[in-house]
Scaffold this active site. Structure first.
Site, PDB file in Angstrom:
ATOM      1  N   ASP A  24       6.531   2.771   1.330  1.00  0.00           N
ATOM      2  CA  ASP A  24       5.356   3.468   1.868  1.00  0.00           C
ATOM      3  C   ASP A  24       5.718   4.336   3.085  1.00  0.00           C
ATOM      4  OD1 ASP A  24       4.197   1.873  -0.056  1.00  0.00           O
ATOM      5  OD2 ASP A  24       3.191   0.529   1.361  1.00  0.00           O
ATOM      6  N   GLN A  69       8.594   3.065  -9.272  1.00  0.00           N
ATOM      7  CA  GLN A  69       8.926   3.661  -7.969  1.00  0.00           C
ATOM      8  C   GLN A  69       9.708   2.710  -7.066  1.00  0.00           C
ATOM      9  OE1 GLN A  69       5.038   6.014  -6.691  1.00  0.00           O
ATOM     10  NE2 GLN A  69       4.590   4.340  -8.059  1.00  0.00           N
TER      11      GLN A  69
HETATM   12  O1  F6P Z   1       3.742  -1.810   0.025  1.00  0.00           O
HETATM   13  C1  F6P Z   1       4.588  -1.549  -1.041  1.00  0.00           C
HETATM   14  C2  F6P Z   1       3.825  -1.404  -2.337  1.00  0.00           C
HETATM   15  O2  F6P Z   1       4.726  -0.997  -3.343  1.00  0.00           O
HETATM   16  C3  F6P Z   1       2.631  -0.442  -2.265  1.00  0.00           C
HETATM   17  O3  F6P Z   1       3.001   0.898  -2.280  1.00  0.00           O
HETATM   18  C4  F6P Z   1       1.830  -0.899  -3.447  1.00  0.00           C
HETATM   19  O4  F6P Z   1       0.470  -0.616  -3.330  1.00  0.00           O
HETATM   20  C5  F6P Z   1       2.038  -2.396  -3.441  1.00  0.00           C
HETATM   21  O5  F6P Z   1       3.244  -2.641  -2.737  1.00  0.00           O
HETATM   22  C6  F6P Z   1       2.111  -3.021  -4.800  1.00  0.00           C
HETATM   23  O6  F6P Z   1       2.183  -4.385  -4.673  1.00  0.00           O
HETATM   24  P1  F6P Z   1       2.492  -5.368  -5.887  1.00  0.00           P
HETATM   25  O7  F6P Z   1       3.990  -5.399  -6.073  1.00  0.00           O
HETATM   26  O8  F6P Z   1       1.968  -6.680  -5.438  1.00  0.00           O
HETATM   27  O9  F6P Z   1       1.807  -4.830  -7.094  1.00  0.00           O
END
Ligand code: F6P
Length: 360
Positions: free
Chosen positions: A136, A283
C-alpha cells in the site's frame, strides 16, 4: 545480545525474504543467533519458532512471500479469543515465551498495524526494532516500503494483458487494485500501464465525468479505455464497496467489488461494452524485483545493527534514498496521498489522465 528473533506480520509481499536473510547474515557475522517467529502474531502468542542460520537463508531473497509465514488479523494487545468471543491483551505472554527461548531482542517487519503492535511490545520493555513493508506504500517511516515496487510491476504486467484483449473487442476495462484507503498502488501502476482514467480513494469521483471521458475517448477513434480504480474508491456522495466484514480481525473491512459496480454503470450510461477485473492477490505474489531485494537487504541489515547496538524502540526506513531511523509513532498515522501536490498526479493530469473530477 546472544540471541534475537525476527517476525513478519500483516499482508505478505515480495522483499520480505531479503530482509530476513539480511538480518540473519548481519547477526551471524557478530556471532548472534537468530530464530524466526512463525505466522506473525499467532506464532508470537503460541510460541511457534524455527531456528535460522546462514545455510537456511542462503538463497531466499529471490523468493516471494515470507518464509516465516504471516497473518493479518491478529493484534497481540487485542487478540481474539475464539472460545469467549472476547478480545484480550496477550503481549506479556508473547514476550515471556520469547524470553524463555533466550531471545533478547526482536525485529518486527510489518505494515502500520503491525508496527503499532511493535511499539506496544517495545513499551513493555522488550528491545524491539521495526521495518516497514506494505504494497500500500502508506507509511510515514519509509518511501517506498518493501513490496510496493514489485506490486506495481505485477499490476502493470496484468493491465498490459488486459489492454490487448480490450483493443480486440473495443471494450472499456475497469481494473481494481489493492491498497485499502491508500491510492499509491493504483496511481503508480495505473500511470505506468497507460490508464486513461485513474480513480483514487483520496478523492471521490464523479460518475458523469468518468462516463463523459469514456465516450470522448471511444469517439476519438481509440478502440479501448482502461480505468484503474482503487478498491476503496467511491463516487461522490456514495459509499465504499465492502466485500466482507471480518469480525475477528483488527482491521475488519475487506474491500472488493467496486470495479464491477462501476463497469455496470458505465455500460448502462454509455452503451460501450465494459468488463471488470479485480487484480487481487496477484499484486502481492511472485518474485521480488531487484529494487525490493535491495530495499529489504538495506533495511534488514540496518535494523539488525540498531538492535545489536541497543538503538531500540525505533523504525528504520528509507526517506529520500537514505536509511533513516525514527521512534515508533504514538499512533497509526498513514502517509496520505495528496492528489493536488503529488508529483505523479501532476504529471498524469498534465498528460491528460482523468481522475474523475470536474474541470480536468
Ligand atoms: O494491506 C495490504 C493489503 O494487500 C491491502 O492492499 C488489501 O486490501 C488487503 O491487504 C487484503 O487483505 P487480505 O490478504 O486479508 O485479503
Amino acid at each position: 545480545m546472544k540471541r534475537i528473533a525476527i517476525m513478519t506480520a500483516g499482508g505478505d509481499c515480495a522483499g520480505l525474504n531479503s530482509a530476513i536473510k539480511s538480518i540473519v547474515m548481519t547477526a551471524s557475522k557478530q556471532n548472534v543467533e537468530v530464530i524466526g517467529v512463525m505466522d506473525g502474531f499467532i506464532g508470537f502468542i503460541e510460541g511457534k519458532y524455527i531456528p535460522l542460520n546462514e545455510n537456511i537463508v542462503r538463497s531466499i531473497e529471490t523468493k516471494g512471500g515470507t518464509m516465516l509465514g504471516s497473518s493479518n488479523k491478529e493484534c497481540p494487545f487485542h487478540y481474539y479469543n475464539k472460545k469467549t468471543g472476547e478480545f484480550e491483551d496477550r503481549v506479556d505472554e508473547g514476550i515471556k515465551k520469547l524470553k524463555k527461548q533466550g531471545v533478547e531482542g526482536f525485529i518486527i517487519i510489518g505494515g502500520d498495524g503491525t508496527l503499532d503492535s511493535a511499539r506496544v511490545i517495545s513499551e513493555h520493555g522488550f528491545p524491539t526494532v521495526g521495518i516497514p513493508k506494505t504494497i500500500d506504500n502508506d507509511m510515514e517511516a519509509s518511501e517506498p516500503t518493501i513490496g510496493f515496487q514489485t506490486a506495481i510491476d505485477a499490476a502493470v504486467d496484468a493491465i498490459r494483458k488486459l489492454i490487448t484483449t480490450a483493443y480486440s473487442h473495443r471494450r472499456v476495462m475497469v481494473v481494481e487494485l489493492m491498497g485499502r484507503t491508500s491510492g499509491y498502488l493504483t496511481l503508480y501502476a495505473g500511470f505506468a500501464s497507460g490508464a486513461d482514467i485513474i480513480l483514487l480513494p483520496e478523492q471521490d469521483y464523479s460518475l458523469k465525468v468518468v462516463c463523459d471521458r469514456v465516450k470522448k475517448i471511444m469517439e476519438s477513434g481509440k478502440r479501448y479505455v482502461i480505468i484503474a480504480i482503487s478498491e476503496a474508491a467511491k463516487e461522490k456522495g456514495g459509499e465504499e464497496t465492502i466485500a466482507q466484514l471480518v469480525k475477528d480481525s483488527f482491521e475488519q473491512k475487506r474491500y472488493g467489488g467496486v470495479s464491477q459496480k462501476l463497469a455496470n454503470e458505465i455500460e448502462q450510461l454509455t452503451g460501450y461494452e465494459t468488463r471488470a477485473t479485480i487484480l487481487g492477490h496477484i499484486q502481492r505474489g511472485g518474485e521480488p524485483t531487484t529494487s525490493d531485494i535491495i530495499l529489504g537487504a538495506r533495511l534488514g541489515s540496518a535494523a539488525c545493527q540498531m538492535l545489536l547496538h541497543g538503538e531500540v524502540g525505533k523504525i528504520v526506513g528509507i526517506i529520500g534514498g537514505k536509511v533513516l531511523k525514527m521512534p515508533f509513532p504514538k499512533e497509526r498515522i498513514p502517509r496520505i496521498l495528496d492528489i493536488t501536490t503529488n508529483d505523479l498526479c501532476i504529471t498524469a493530469r498534465d498528460m491528460g489522465v482523468c481522475f474523475g473530477q470536474e474541470n480536468e
